[in-house]
Design a protein around this motif. Structure first.
Motif, mmCIF file in Angstrom:
data_model
loop_
_atom_site.group_PDB
_atom_site.id
_atom_site.type_symbol
_atom_site.label_atom_id
_atom_site.label_comp_id
_atom_site.label_asym_id
_atom_site.label_seq_id
_atom_site.Cartn_x
_atom_site.Cartn_y
_atom_site.Cartn_z
ATOM 1 N N ALA A 171 0.819 -1.214 0.000
ATOM 2 C CA ALA A 171 0.000 0.000 0.000
ATOM 3 C C ALA A 171 0.852 1.263 0.000
ATOM 4 C CB ALA A 171 -0.939 -0.005 1.215
ATOM 5 N N ILE A 172 1.794 1.347 0.938
ATOM 6 C CA ILE A 172 2.521 2.599 1.152
ATOM 7 C C ILE A 172 3.726 2.727 0.214
ATOM 8 C CG2 ILE A 172 3.848 3.934 2.825
ATOM 9 C CD1 ILE A 172 2.068 2.798 5.019
ATOM 10 N N ASN A 173 4.549 1.685 0.150
ATOM 11 C CA ASN A 173 5.785 1.778 -0.633
ATOM 12 C C ASN A 173 5.543 1.596 -2.123
ATOM 13 O OD1 ASN A 173 7.175 2.043 1.807
ATOM 14 N ND2 ASN A 173 7.621 -0.139 1.948
ATOM 15 N N THR A 174 4.829 0.528 -2.498
ATOM 16 C CA THR A 174 4.627 0.237 -3.918
ATOM 17 C C THR A 174 3.473 1.030 -4.500
ATOM 18 O OG1 THR A 174 5.301 -2.034 -3.383
ATOM 19 C CG2 THR A 174 4.470 -1.632 -5.607
ATOM 20 N N GLY A 194 -2.888 -6.442 6.036
ATOM 21 C CA GLY A 194 -1.759 -5.538 6.177
ATOM 22 C C GLY A 194 -1.869 -4.362 5.227
ATOM 23 N N ALA A 195 -2.320 -4.628 3.995
ATOM 24 C CA ALA A 195 -2.508 -3.548 3.023
ATOM 25 C C ALA A 195 -3.591 -2.583 3.480
ATOM 26 C CB ALA A 195 -2.848 -4.133 1.654
ATOM 27 N N ILE A 196 -4.650 -3.116 4.060
ATOM 28 C CA ILE A 196 -5.724 -2.261 4.579
ATOM 29 C C ILE A 196 -5.199 -1.391 5.710
ATOM 30 C CG2 ILE A 196 -7.895 -2.320 5.883
ATOM 31 C CD1 ILE A 196 -8.596 -4.825 4.157
ATOM 32 N N ALA A 197 -4.447 -1.996 6.623
ATOM 33 C CA ALA A 197 -3.873 -1.224 7.723
ATOM 34 C C ALA A 197 -2.917 -0.156 7.197
ATOM 35 C CB ALA A 197 -3.144 -2.156 8.689
ATOM 36 N N GLY A 198 -2.133 -0.503 6.169
ATOM 37 C CA GLY A 198 -1.215 0.469 5.583
ATOM 38 C C GLY A 198 -1.944 1.616 4.919
ATOM 39 N N ALA A 200 -4.873 2.723 5.710
ATOM 40 C CA ALA A 200 -5.432 3.557 6.777
ATOM 41 C C ALA A 200 -4.352 4.447 7.381
ATOM 42 C CB ALA A 200 -6.063 2.671 7.846
ATOM 43 N N LEU A 201 -3.156 3.894 7.608
ATOM 44 C CA LEU A 201 -2.054 4.696 8.137
ATOM 45 C C LEU A 201 -1.715 5.861 7.211
ATOM 46 C CD1 LEU A 201 0.549 2.089 9.474
ATOM 47 C CD2 LEU A 201 -0.549 3.903 10.810
ATOM 48 N N TYR A 306 7.953 -8.173 -1.391
ATOM 49 C CA TYR A 306 8.124 -8.004 0.063
ATOM 50 C C TYR A 306 7.682 -6.604 0.510
ATOM 51 C CZ TYR A 306 10.583 -9.241 4.483
ATOM 52 O OH TYR A 306 10.913 -9.573 5.768
ATOM 53 N N GLY A 307 6.658 -6.076 -0.194
ATOM 54 C CA GLY A 307 6.211 -4.731 0.131
ATOM 55 C C GLY A 307 7.242 -3.670 -0.185
ATOM 56 N N ASP A 308 8.214 -4.001 -1.091
ATOM 57 C CA ASP A 308 9.297 -3.060 -1.406
ATOM 58 C C ASP A 308 9.858 -2.436 -0.135
ATOM 59 O OD1 ASP A 308 9.157 -3.580 -4.107
ATOM 60 O OD2 ASP A 308 7.766 -1.939 -4.516
ATOM 61 N N CYS A 309 10.018 -3.276 0.884
ATOM 62 C CA CYS A 309 10.448 -2.746 2.179
ATOM 63 C C CYS A 309 11.964 -2.669 2.273
ATOM 64 C CB CYS A 309 9.896 -3.596 3.325
ATOM 65 S SG CYS A 309 10.782 -5.141 3.623
ATOM 66 N N LEU A 310 12.439 -1.824 3.147
ATOM 67 C CA LEU A 310 13.819 -1.786 3.584
ATOM 68 C C LEU A 310 13.764 -2.060 5.086
ATOM 69 C CD1 LEU A 310 16.765 -1.290 2.831
ATOM 70 C CD2 LEU A 310 16.419 1.129 3.373
#
Length: 361
Positions: A171-174, A194-198, A200-201, A306-310
């Protein structure tokens, strides 16, 4: 010399998992041994057991984990014994073309521990996602360890190691969800929620959860969904358009990984909207779309790794939001179980009723 611990392996395709003795080597250069405190039972582990990833049996299962660093090898400076860490399966190299361009979340040379864990008879194990955390202690590359607040609940923050992070990051990164956006999430398991929570954040004002299970849709509301759509009863595309003023969602996140749901996401987004694929398809799946529709609708079609996470950036930040009461990671934990109950947790994935079973050590 290494040490012997208890762990859960998948010995053969489709066979029930078993708890047995695992030999964990002392950490070599760049490696760390981590005493596991909690590990979530992820659908990916079931994929390993079913041979859906590869056939490198036997597998040491488990990867959504938090624990305490017990020992480190030569040259390790990023973590030390006693550090409370969340494990990740994409330790970045720092030297590949993605890292050197300042985009380490795309690292093309991620790595794991060099040494191998084995069974007592010397049989080499393949650790799930390079971690293998259904075990009392595991061996990983030190870069797979990310320090977080040690007062955080291990069963909750350990889930940042895979599914929850994949969803939030999608949601947030990608997807780049931001204030005032409309978002639709297709598939409301751990990743979808998790995407829904992201979303909302990030400040999305319309968040539409799509699933075929009413229990999952109810859970989705708890994570921030403003509307729900039961795909068994409604035309998903029409319903999402109806809930977004007839236009479609700004961002659609497909968390199932199937051609039919991907097509729904493609047509359920607004013109110039973004479609993010975070659900994992199987190798034989293909998709066909009219090329004119791909051209005419514009926007972006993205895949989220991986949610394009770092991890060094995202795990501590999300743990802090959890500690502040702004991200309810506890809600993802449906039950806490013992190590020898992993097979039962796999069975519950088929029947529903749990979002995440978490093994406690």
């Amino acid at each position: 010399m290494g040490q012997q611990v208890r762990g859960v392996i998948a010995r053969a395709k489709g066979a029930p998992v078993e708890t047995t003795t695992i030999v964990v080597p002392d950490p070599g250069p760049g490696e760390a041994v981590v005493a596991i405190k909690a590990c979530g039972v992820c659908h990916t582990d079931l994929h390993y057991r079913e041979g859906g990833i590869n056939d490198d049996f036997p597998f040491l299962l488990g990867h959504e984990a938090a624990g305490v660093v017990e020992s480190v090898g030569d040259g390790v400076t990023d973590v030390a014994p006693g550090d409370f860490v969340v494990l990740n399966w994409r330790a970045v190299c720092g030297n590949c073309r993605a890292c050197l361009r300042g985009k380490p979340w795309y690292c093309f040379a991620t790595h794991n521990a060099t040494q191998k864990m084995t069974l007592a008879d010397g049989t080499v194990l393949s650790p799930a996602l390079g971690i293998g955390a259904f075990v009392e202690k595991t061996l990983v590359a030190s870069g797979q360890c990310t320090k977080v607040d040690p007062s955080a609940r291990a069963a909750a923050v350990g889930l940042l190691g895979c599914g929850v992070m994949a969803g939030i990051g999608a949601a947030i990164n990608t997807g780049g969800v931001t204030r005032g956006d409309s978002v639709a999430v297709i598939g409301c398991g751990g990743v979808g929620d998790g995407a829904i929570a992201g979303a909302a954040l990030a400040g999305a004002t319309t968040i539409i959860a799509v699933d075929t299970d009413e229990q999952k849709l109810e859970w989705a509301r708890g994570f921030g969904a403003t509307h729900t759509v039961n795909a068994r009863n409604d035309d998903v595309v029409a319903k999402i358009q109806d809930l977004t003023g007839g236009f479609g969602a700004d961002v659609v996140i497909e968390a199932v990984g199937r051609p039919e749901t991907y097509k729904q996401g493609f047509y359920a987004r607004d013109l110039a909207g973004t479609l993010v694929l975070v659900g994992v398809p199987t190798p034989e799946m293909t998709i066909e779309l009219p090329l004119l529709d791909v051209f005419g609708r514009g926007g972006a079609l993205k895949s989220s790794w991986y949610g394009d996470c770092l991890p060094t950036r995202d795990f501590p930040m999300l743990t802090a939001l959890y500690q502040q009461g702004r991200l309810d990671l506890d809600a993802f934990v449906s039950e806490e179980i013992a190590l020898d109950q992993v097979e039962e947790a796999f069975a519950k994935m088929h029947t529903g009723g749990v979002l995440r079973s978490v093994v406690l050590f």
